[in-house]
Write a protein that holds these residues in place. Sequence first.
Motif, mmCIF file in Angstrom:
data_model
loop_
_atom_site.group_PDB
_atom_site.id
_atom_site.type_symbol
_atom_site.label_atom_id
_atom_site.label_comp_id
_atom_site.label_asym_id
_atom_site.label_seq_id
_atom_site.Cartn_x
_atom_site.Cartn_y
_atom_site.Cartn_z
ATOM 1 N N LEU A 89 0.825 -1.207 0.000
ATOM 2 C CA LEU A 89 0.000 0.000 0.000
ATOM 3 C C LEU A 89 0.861 1.260 0.000
ATOM 4 O O LEU A 89 0.773 2.098 0.897
ATOM 5 C CB LEU A 89 -0.921 -0.006 1.224
ATOM 6 C CG LEU A 89 -2.029 -1.047 1.201
ATOM 7 C CD1 LEU A 89 -2.679 -1.153 2.558
ATOM 8 C CD2 LEU A 89 -3.070 -0.715 0.162
ATOM 9 N N ASP A 90 1.710 1.371 -1.007
ATOM 10 C CA ASP A 90 2.597 2.535 -1.109
ATOM 11 C C ASP A 90 1.911 3.602 -1.962
ATOM 12 O O ASP A 90 2.371 3.957 -3.039
ATOM 13 C CB ASP A 90 3.936 2.094 -1.741
ATOM 14 C CG ASP A 90 4.937 3.231 -1.815
ATOM 15 O OD1 ASP A 90 4.809 4.168 -0.997
ATOM 16 O OD2 ASP A 90 5.819 3.183 -2.682
ATOM 17 N N ILE A 91 0.776 4.100 -1.485
ATOM 18 C CA ILE A 91 0.018 5.097 -2.233
ATOM 19 C C ILE A 91 0.505 6.484 -1.832
ATOM 20 O O ILE A 91 0.695 6.771 -0.652
ATOM 21 C CB ILE A 91 -1.499 4.987 -1.935
ATOM 22 C CG1 ILE A 91 -1.952 3.522 -2.016
ATOM 23 C CG2 ILE A 91 -2.289 5.859 -2.885
ATOM 24 C CD1 ILE A 91 -1.764 2.869 -3.344
ATOM 25 N N LYS A 92 0.698 7.323 -2.803
ATOM 26 C CA LYS A 92 1.204 8.663 -2.515
ATOM 27 C C LYS A 92 0.136 9.497 -1.808
ATOM 28 O O LYS A 92 -1.021 9.502 -2.187
ATOM 29 C CB LYS A 92 1.598 9.353 -3.831
ATOM 30 C CG LYS A 92 2.213 10.734 -3.622
ATOM 31 C CD LYS A 92 2.610 11.352 -4.948
ATOM 32 C CE LYS A 92 3.236 12.729 -4.741
ATOM 33 N NZ LYS A 92 3.609 13.356 -6.010
ATOM 34 N N ALA A 93 0.543 10.194 -0.757
ATOM 35 C CA ALA A 93 -0.346 11.127 -0.065
ATOM 36 C C ALA A 93 0.020 12.546 -0.490
ATOM 37 O O ALA A 93 1.196 12.882 -0.593
ATOM 38 C CB ALA A 93 -0.206 10.971 1.444
ATOM 39 N N ALA A 94 -0.978 13.367 -0.756
ATOM 40 C CA ALA A 94 -0.725 14.761 -1.126
ATOM 41 C C ALA A 94 -0.030 15.486 0.028
ATOM 42 O O ALA A 94 -0.212 15.145 1.195
ATOM 43 C CB ALA A 94 -2.047 15.442 -1.467
ATOM 44 N N ARG A 95 0.792 16.499 -0.296
ATOM 45 C CA ARG A 95 1.501 17.267 0.729
ATOM 46 C C ARG A 95 0.493 17.940 1.653
ATOM 47 O O ARG A 95 -0.513 18.476 1.203
ATOM 48 C CB ARG A 95 2.391 18.318 0.059
ATOM 49 C CG ARG A 95 3.280 19.083 1.042
ATOM 50 C CD ARG A 95 3.995 20.211 0.341
ATOM 51 N NE ARG A 95 3.064 21.276 -0.057
ATOM 52 C CZ ARG A 95 2.621 22.229 0.775
ATOM 53 N NH1 ARG A 95 3.002 22.240 2.039
ATOM 54 N NH2 ARG A 95 1.797 23.161 0.337
ATOM 55 N N LEU A 96 0.788 17.889 2.945
ATOM 56 C CA LEU A 96 -0.108 18.458 3.936
ATOM 57 C C LEU A 96 0.571 19.630 4.630
ATOM 58 O O LEU A 96 1.663 19.489 5.193
ATOM 59 C CB LEU A 96 -0.496 17.392 4.975
ATOM 60 C CG LEU A 96 -1.594 17.737 5.983
ATOM 61 C CD1 LEU A 96 -2.894 18.061 5.265
ATOM 62 C CD2 LEU A 96 -1.806 16.598 6.959
ATOM 63 N N GLY A 97 -0.066 20.779 4.573
ATOM 64 C CA GLY A 97 0.496 21.975 5.200
ATOM 65 C C GLY A 97 0.276 21.995 6.699
ATOM 66 O O GLY A 97 -0.273 21.061 7.291
ATOM 67 N N LYS A 98 0.678 23.091 7.346
ATOM 68 C CA LYS A 98 0.550 23.201 8.810
ATOM 69 C C LYS A 98 -0.899 23.303 9.244
ATOM 70 O O LYS A 98 -1.293 22.754 10.258
ATOM 71 C CB LYS A 98 1.334 24.429 9.307
ATOM 72 C CG LYS A 98 2.850 24.231 9.249
ATOM 73 C CD LYS A 98 3.559 25.428 9.850
ATOM 74 C CE LYS A 98 5.071 25.214 9.813
ATOM 75 N NZ LYS A 98 5.804 26.376 10.374
ATOM 76 N N LYS A 99 -1.695 24.038 8.468
ATOM 77 C CA LYS A 99 -3.099 24.171 8.816
ATOM 78 C C LYS A 99 -3.883 23.006 8.217
ATOM 79 O O LYS A 99 -3.843 22.783 7.013
ATOM 80 C CB LYS A 99 -3.653 25.503 8.304
ATOM 81 C CG LYS A 99 -5.089 25.774 8.750
ATOM 82 C CD LYS A 99 -5.524 27.168 8.363
ATOM 83 C CE LYS A 99 -6.903 27.476 8.895
ATOM 84 N NZ LYS A 99 -7.333 28.856 8.609
#
Length: 623
Positions: free
Chosen positions: A302-312
Amino acid sequence: MSVNYLSVENLTHHYGDVRLFDNLNFGISEGEKVGLIARNGTGKTTLLNILAQILPCDAGSVIYRKGITIGYLPQLPEVNDANTVIEEIFESENPQVIAIKAYEQALESGNHEELGHLIEELDKLGAWDFEARIKQILTQLKITKFDQLIGQLSGGQKKRVALAHILISEPDFLILDEPTNHLDLEMIEWLEDFMSRSKATLLMVTHDRYFLDRVCNEIYELADQTLYHYKGNYQYFLEKREERISTHNAQVEKAKNLLKTEQDWMNRMPQARGTKAKYRVDAFDDLKKRAHSGIQEQSINLDIKAARLGKKIIECFNVSKAFGDLKILDDFNYKFAQGEKVGIIGKNGTGKSTFLNTITGALEPDSGHLETGETVVVGYYRQDGMKIEDDKKVIDVISDISESITLGSGNSMSPAQFLRHFLFPNEMHYVQVEKLSGGEKKRLYLMTVLMKNPNFLILDEPTNDLDIFTLNLLEEYLQNFSGCVVIVSHDRYFMDKIVDHLFVFEGQGVIKDFPGNYSIYHDFKIEEEKEKRKVEKEKKEPVLREKPKDKPKKLSFKEKKEMEQLEVDMEELNTEKETIENELNSGSLSPEEIGDKAKRLNEIMEFLDEKEMRWLELSEIEG
């Protein structure tokens, strides 16, 4: 000496061109509690349907001991929507139920001769408190409106009524298919305790690993069209399964080395293949089969890419939500942080799903507001699943969303590659969705959620219908997931492995943030309850007077009067105790009355303890 309840010989069954199992042979004895484990699509439910004699097998035999009763709870039980809850429960071949029905009919018709006979029968069967037991079990499963029509219940409530019906019937042999689905944590723990104490023989399919560990003493694994037997609980199964696979693969490796030698002989000695060498040629064919029979553990990477998550991420400010008088959120404030994994627990009806719909924006709060960061991509795995057309092909479900799926490595996959990645082989790509098992449908739905590369995952009861092997892989993925995870689940094992804190929904908008997983919380609640009972007991206990140094030999007038009064009080309390016990056994009380009477009985027992202690103290002085 154990008595054999079930004998299965040479059981074989196909589903279309797929052979699910071949020549299964096993037996289950009285008192055994067996858990059946297998991957989705390998035939667990089919096997249970055959054993319950609902589905005919292709070959083989299923033989039960003569005279035993069998109860079967399928994943989707059939109930009569026109019945009330109590009528549905009383549709049973149980001798106690039959006797009670006959008694009520005789009472209504005024048949005194029949009544006399039936009173003896009810005494003999111990059936006078049967209705009270029915209502107790239904109440434990949170079914309290006994006159409500079955057709007015939700799917989960219907399954709980069907479960209650099976348990109340008290069959000798129980077959249960995913009994913990649609139960909250409190109900699961009650059922776990009930089944542990039950004398019934049990065969059960469940993904609840704590349930398997604490209830089952045998595990059967259905794999490679064969049934493997492990004499122990789930933890024992894990250890021995690993040993079995290692031993088998070592034998395969040995066969491969020997195969090289035999292959050389076959190549070098064509002239030796006469009658004398025929046994060696036959042995070579057997060796070749063994050398290619290694167990390759299928796995989902399950090496699915996760979108970048910011601080908020998602921030809640004074959020309130209610439906009439029912409060779900009351001035709720919280800011989700990157990488946190929160579990949500609480009784059914406390608003867990409403909370999820509110933080995702599907529902507007009554007051307060939410702020969501620009980089947040929500992946929402809903309890009721995805609405997919039954005649749609598996590959079309994926390709309709995207023709290219990005992995964590940056590489991309086609829908066909992605399906193989999730253990859907090529021959299943063009199969219609309606032909998939329940677990395969859930795995397909999970793919549709993850392929959108979410960084804020919401999983509402993700473990229902997924097999244990898929659950282990999903747990590994979630442990390494860098985004936020919010989980609603009744699977305690799953929660313990994933979450680092809990939102505990206590009802009427009260949500407590507990630092720890479910088992830590469970132990905390037990200790809290013990402490609470201890404090209450200390408040009720009379303060014992200090004994004088020179104990008087005789009671004072005041003490004699106190002792006489104690004797009167104890007699009255014992009379009231006996009356309440008779009322509880009468079967005529409502659930509320049962609760009130049980509470009063506990109070009486405590009062009796106190008064008896004081009476003994005074009697010692008198002596």
